[in-house]
Design an enzyme around this catalytic site. Structure first.
Site, PDB file in Angstrom:
ATOM      1  N   LYS A  84       0.836  -1.196   0.000  1.00 54.89           N
ATOM      2  CA  LYS A  84       0.000   0.000   0.000  1.00 54.89           C
ATOM      3  C   LYS A  84       0.873   1.248   0.000  1.00 54.89           C
ATOM      4  O   LYS A  84       1.899   1.306   0.688  1.00 54.89           O
ATOM      5  CB  LYS A  84      -0.904  -0.010   1.231  1.00 54.89           C
ATOM      6  CG  LYS A  84      -1.884  -1.183   1.264  1.00 54.89           C
ATOM      7  CD  LYS A  84      -2.868  -1.134   0.112  1.00 54.89           C
ATOM      8  CE  LYS A  84      -3.909  -2.248   0.215  1.00 54.89           C
ATOM      9  NZ  LYS A  84      -4.895  -2.183  -0.878  1.00 54.89           N
ATOM     10  N   HIS A 108     -10.000  -7.877  -8.797  1.00 50.44           N
ATOM     11  CA  HIS A 108      -9.972  -7.578  -7.360  1.00 50.44           C
ATOM     12  C   HIS A 108     -10.798  -8.652  -6.667  1.00 50.44           C
ATOM     13  O   HIS A 108     -11.803  -9.115  -7.204  1.00 50.44           O
ATOM     14  CB  HIS A 108     -10.601  -6.212  -7.099  1.00 50.44           C
ATOM     15  CG  HIS A 108     -10.761  -5.901  -5.646  1.00 50.44           C
ATOM     16  ND1 HIS A 108     -11.977  -5.973  -5.002  1.00 50.44           N
ATOM     17  CD2 HIS A 108      -9.853  -5.546  -4.719  1.00 50.44           C
ATOM     18  CE1 HIS A 108     -11.802  -5.648  -3.728  1.00 50.44           C
ATOM     19  NE2 HIS A 108     -10.533  -5.390  -3.522  1.00 50.44           N
TER      20      HIS A 108
HETATM   21 MG    MG Z   1      -6.769  -2.283  -4.440  1.00 49.78          MG
END
Ligand code: MG
Length: 370
Positions: free
Chosen positions: A174, A305
């Site tokens: 992230k 996803h």
């Molecule tokens: Mg993502």
């Protein structure tokens, strides 16, 4: 075959690691608000959406399934999935209140359950019903190791473990920090740790503005980042197009898009390179397949996803030629009769009939909320 009745459920499953966060979300549980469709031939189909376990919102989804779509499903033949999907997605009173959002999440759960029934009725796993091959290898990349709230040492040691011990051939970390230079340091540390033979992806979860995404994004190339995911706000087609024109690192997005039409806007203007539809956000397998075909026509890879936590997406990936990779997050593994499993960095081909969504008998007892 006819649908005779339905039951809804809401599962709240604790995430398998310590408390986690990205630039936008803090997650303690993953939720699966879903449906069991019962038929007159004794087959039950399982489908669900994926949320961050907000009970009032999860209840809206299951109530939409039960009260809005339930009366339209009873008596219908569940094997006529595409025809039924077209009827439900264009049902005037429901499209009036939501062509995206809760109505669409509810329809996604129903569509998955319908495909589950169709595959079970045929006695085959969904990937086979969709024309896939058990010879195909789907590479897993791990996203459960690069959280933004982890300190540098934890980040680096965990990415090393995922690659050296667990055998993953790719990791995603992230980004999206208030100071993007912190993220550049983290990307550099991870790249040094895992070497250049392992894929590295970064994900800003829609957090940055365009200038920040340009500054950070122009630096990712030197670390051989495979893709830069959700750099700016999810719906900003023009911003993504400008970013894609300006930096060398490919863009990935789609987990927040509800409709085939949304994907068409991004794809036709060159605002995305890796297309990431989610069966639990677009309306199920039916619309996922439409998006994947659109991507194929533009020679773009599809890397879903996994709001479904890998169960349905493994089947669609095995069947669709645009898929070679799939995200790996193991949070719901203990809920399923045949959980998606990795061996030597690739997913094992499912064997049980259905869409992989059949719950274990104790799942609702362990994780169900009312
Ligand atoms: Mg993502």
């Amino acid at each position: 075959m006819k649908i005779t009745s339905l039951d809804t459920f809401i599962l709240h499953v604790p995430v398998t690691r310590r408390a986690i966060a990205d630039s936008t979300h803090q997650v303690t549980h993953w939720a699966a608000p879903g449906v069991m469709l019962h038929t007159d031939q004794g087959i039950t189909g399982f489908g669900y959406s994926g949320t961050h376990a907000h009970l009032p919102a999860d209840r809206l989804i299951t109530e939409c399934i039960r009260a809005c779509f339930g009366p339209l499903l009873t008596g219908q033949d569940p094997t006529q999935v595409r025809s039924l999907w077209s009827k439900l997605v264009h049902h005037p009173p429901l499209q009036w209140v939501g062509r995206g959002g809760i109505t669409h999440l509810a329809l996604g759960a129903i569509d998955i359950a319908l495909w589950d029934i169709k595959a079970k009725a045929a006695g085959v796993p969904l990937w086979r019903l969709l024309g896939g091959s058990d010879q195909k290898r789907i590479e897993g990349y791990n996203t459960d190791g690069g959280w933004l709230n982890w300190d540098d040492q934890t980040l680096v040691s965990d990415c090393r473990r995922l690659v050296e011990v667990e055998g993953f051939r790719g990791v995603k970390i992230k980004v999206g920090s208030a100071d993007y230079r912190r993220d550049l340091d983290r990307v550099e540390m991870v790249r040094k740790t895992i070497g250049f033979n392992t894929r590295l992806m970064v994900d800003a979860n829609g957090r940055w503005d365009l200038p920040t995404a340009l500054q950070a994004g122009s630096r990712f190339q030197q670390f051989d980042v495979t893709w830069f995911e959700e750099p700016i706000w999810y719906d900003d087609v023009e911003g993504h197009r400008r970013l894609a024109e300006s930096i060398a690192t490919p863009l990935a997005l789609g987990e927040q898009l509800y409709l085939l039409d949304h994907f068409r806007q991004f794809i036709t203007c060159g605002a995305v390179h890796y297309v990431q539809p989610d069966v639990t956000r677009v309306a199920g397998v039916t619309e996922w397949w439409q998006v994947a075909e659109l991507a194929l026509a533009h020679r773009l890879p599809v890397v879903s996803h996994i709001g479904d936590m890998m169960q349905v997406h493994l089947h669609t990936a095995l069947a669709h030629r645009s898929c070679t990779m799939l995200e790996y997050i193991p949070w719901l593994r203990s809920c399923f009769q045949e959980p998606a499993t990795i061996e030597d960095g690739c997913f094992i081909c499912p064997k049980l009939p259905g869409a992989g969504t059949t719950l274990r008998e104790d799942a609702i007892e362990r994780y169900g909320v009312r």
